[in-house]
Write an enzyme that holds these catalytic residues in place. Structure first.
Site, mmCIF file in Angstrom:
data_model
loop_
_atom_site.group_PDB
_atom_site.id
_atom_site.type_symbol
_atom_site.label_atom_id
_atom_site.label_comp_id
_atom_site.label_asym_id
_atom_site.label_seq_id
_atom_site.Cartn_x
_atom_site.Cartn_y
_atom_site.Cartn_z
ATOM 1 N N TYR A 125 37.693 -14.604 17.354
ATOM 2 C CA TYR A 125 36.890 -13.743 18.373
ATOM 3 C C TYR A 125 35.559 -12.027 17.754
ATOM 4 C CZ TYR A 125 40.270 -15.300 21.824
ATOM 5 O OH TYR A 125 41.048 -15.599 22.410
ATOM 6 N N PHE A 127 40.827 -19.007 31.009
ATOM 7 C CA PHE A 127 40.071 -19.545 32.468
ATOM 8 C C PHE A 127 40.626 -19.356 33.548
ATOM 9 C CE2 PHE A 127 38.118 -22.770 29.105
ATOM 10 C CZ PHE A 127 37.552 -22.171 28.148
ATOM 11 N N PRO A 128 41.562 -17.904 34.108
ATOM 12 C CA PRO A 128 42.446 -18.016 35.055
ATOM 13 C C PRO A 128 41.275 -17.905 36.316
ATOM 14 C CG PRO A 128 41.759 -16.150 34.001
ATOM 15 C CD PRO A 128 41.488 -17.236 33.502
ATOM 16 N N LEU A 129 39.966 -17.856 36.027
ATOM 17 C CA LEU A 129 39.207 -17.926 37.617
ATOM 18 C C LEU A 129 38.290 -19.167 37.638
ATOM 19 C CD1 LEU A 129 38.067 -14.327 37.773
ATOM 20 C CD2 LEU A 129 39.965 -15.266 39.068
ATOM 21 N N GLY A 130 38.275 -19.671 36.776
ATOM 22 C CA GLY A 130 37.483 -21.084 36.654
ATOM 23 C C GLY A 130 36.326 -21.153 36.136
ATOM 24 N N GLY A 131 35.773 -21.881 35.483
ATOM 25 C CA GLY A 131 33.863 -21.002 35.795
ATOM 26 C C GLY A 131 33.885 -20.554 34.443
ATOM 27 N N PRO A 166 29.371 -24.297 31.950
ATOM 28 C CA PRO A 166 29.110 -24.812 33.048
ATOM 29 C C PRO A 166 29.904 -26.611 33.203
ATOM 30 C CG PRO A 166 27.430 -24.463 31.083
ATOM 31 C CD PRO A 166 28.970 -24.262 30.769
#
Length: 310
Positions: A67, A222-226, A229
Site C-alpha cells: 500500500y 469492497f463492503p459497499l461495492g463500487g 468501474p
C-alpha cells in the site's frame, strides 16, 4: 488507584460491539489503511487520522507493505504506540510495481511470500505481525499474472507455517479464495478470510457460511461495492436509500450496518482518508436495523459486475 484529583479517561467504546480475530477480542469495526496512501503528501494528516481512529476505539488495522509502496506501513509504525495494543493484519502475495502496467505485481512464490513478510516487518518496525493474509488469485478482482505465479496452495502454506513457527507472524489468514481453497487450508489454522462481499455482491454466501461453521472471522473488502468501474454500488439501491432516510443516517452506513447484522462472524475494515467518513464508518456499528428494514435489504438481488475480471 489514582488520586481523587485525577480523572481517568473513559475507555473508547468498541465500534460495532466485539468479535474475535486470531483468538483475540476486537471491535467489529476496524480500519482498512489502504486509503492512507491518498495522504502521501500530508504525512501529518495521515498520522492524525489513524490516531483519531484509535481514540475512537479501533483496535485492529488492516494494511500491506505494497500500500503506497511502503508509505502506509511507515505511517502505521509512526502513529501507533505499544500501549495502543492494536492488532495489525497485513498481507502478502503481491508487491508494488510503480513502473509497471498495474500498480501491483503478483508475487505468489514461497520465497516471495517470505520476502513480503520481511518487508512488512521492516516497514512496520515490529518483530512479529499478528496476522498475515495470503492474498491468492482464486476469486474477486485480480490482475494478470504469468504461469509461474500459479503456485500450489500447499507450498505457500508450508512457507507461512514456517514463518509462524519462527515467530515472524502470529497467525495465517486468506484473501480472495474459494470455499475449496479454504477447506484445503483449514489444517494450517486459518483465522480470517477476506473476499469481496457486500449487500449487492453476495456470491460468497457459501464461503461465509463455511467461515461461520469453522469460527473463522469473515472480513469483507469492497463492503459497499463500487470500488472499480462496472461494480454495482450499495449506495445506489432504492431500498438502501429509503432505509437511510428512515433511520436518519447515510446510505453507506446502512450498507455497513447490514453486513454486521447479516452475520456475527463479520468484522469490517472500511477505509477512508477523511475524518468525517472515518467517524461515520465507525458510527455505523451502532445502527440498529429493524426486521422490516432487514427484510427489505435482504430482498435486494445480487448485481452482476461488469468490471473486467482477470
Amino acid at each position: 488507584m489514582p488520586p481523587a484529583s485525577e480523572t481517568v479517561p473513559a475507555a473508547a467504546p468498541c465500534p460495532g460491539g466485539t468479535g474475535v480475530l486470531a483468538g483475540r477480542t476486537v471491535a467489529r469495526v476496524g480500519y482498512g489503511a489502504m486509503q492512507l496512501e491518498r495522504l502521501h503528501d500530508d504525512r501529518a494528516a495521515a498520522i492524525a487520522l489513524l490516531r483519531h481512529a484509535i481514540d475512537l476505539g479501533v483496535d485492529h488495522v488492516d494494511t500491506a507493505e505494497f500500500y503506497g509502496n511502503g508509505f502506509v506501513n511507515d505511517v502505521i509504525r509512526e502513529a501507533l504506540r505499544p500501549e495502543d495494543d492494536v492488532l495489525i493484519v497485513s498481507k502478502v502475495g503481491a508487491v508494488s510495481d510503480p513502473g509497471g502496467p498495474f500498480p501491483l505485481r503478483v508475487a505468489q512464490r514461497p520465497e516471495e511470500l517470505r520476502a513480503g513478510v520481511e518487508a512488512n516487518l521492516a516497514t512496520l518496525g515490529v518483530e512479529q505481525i499478528p496476522v498475515v493474509n495470503l492474498r491468492r488469485m482464486d476469486a474477486g478482482m485480480t490482475i494478470p499474472f504469468p504461469d509461474d505465479q500459479a503456485v500450489d496452495l500447499d507450498d505457500q502454506l508450508a512457507e507461512l507455517t514456517a514463518l509462524r513457527d519462527a515467530g515472524k507472524i502470529g497467525a495465517i489468514g486468506l484473501s480472495s479464495v474459494s470455499p475449496d481453497v479454504l477447506r484445503r487450508a483449514l489444517p494450517a489454522g486459518v483465522v480470517c478470510v477476506q473476499n469481496p462481499y457486500s449487500l449487492v455482491a453476495r456470491d460468497d454466501e457459501d464461503l461465509l457460511e463455511l467461515c461461520a461453521a469453522e469460527q473463522i472471522a469473515w472480513v469483507p473488502y469492497f463492503p459497499l461495492g463500487g470500488a472499480l468501474p462496472g461494480m454495482a454500488k450499495v449506495t445506489d439501491e432504492p431500498a438502501v436509500l429509503a432505509a437511510a432516510d428512515r433511520l436518519g443516517c447515510t446510505p453507506a452506513q446502512v450498507g455497513l450496518a447490514w453486513l454486521l447484522h447479516h452475520s456475527p462472524q463479520t468484522l469490517l475494515i472500511p477505509g477512508t482518508a477523511t475524518t468525517g467518513h472515518l467517524e461515520a464508518n465507525l458510527a455505523a456499528g451502532s445502527i440498529i436495523l429493524d426486521d422490516e428494514t432487514l427484510t427489505a435489504l435482504d430482498a435486494i438481488p445480487p448485481r452482476p459486475s461488469t468490471a473486467p475480471l482477470h
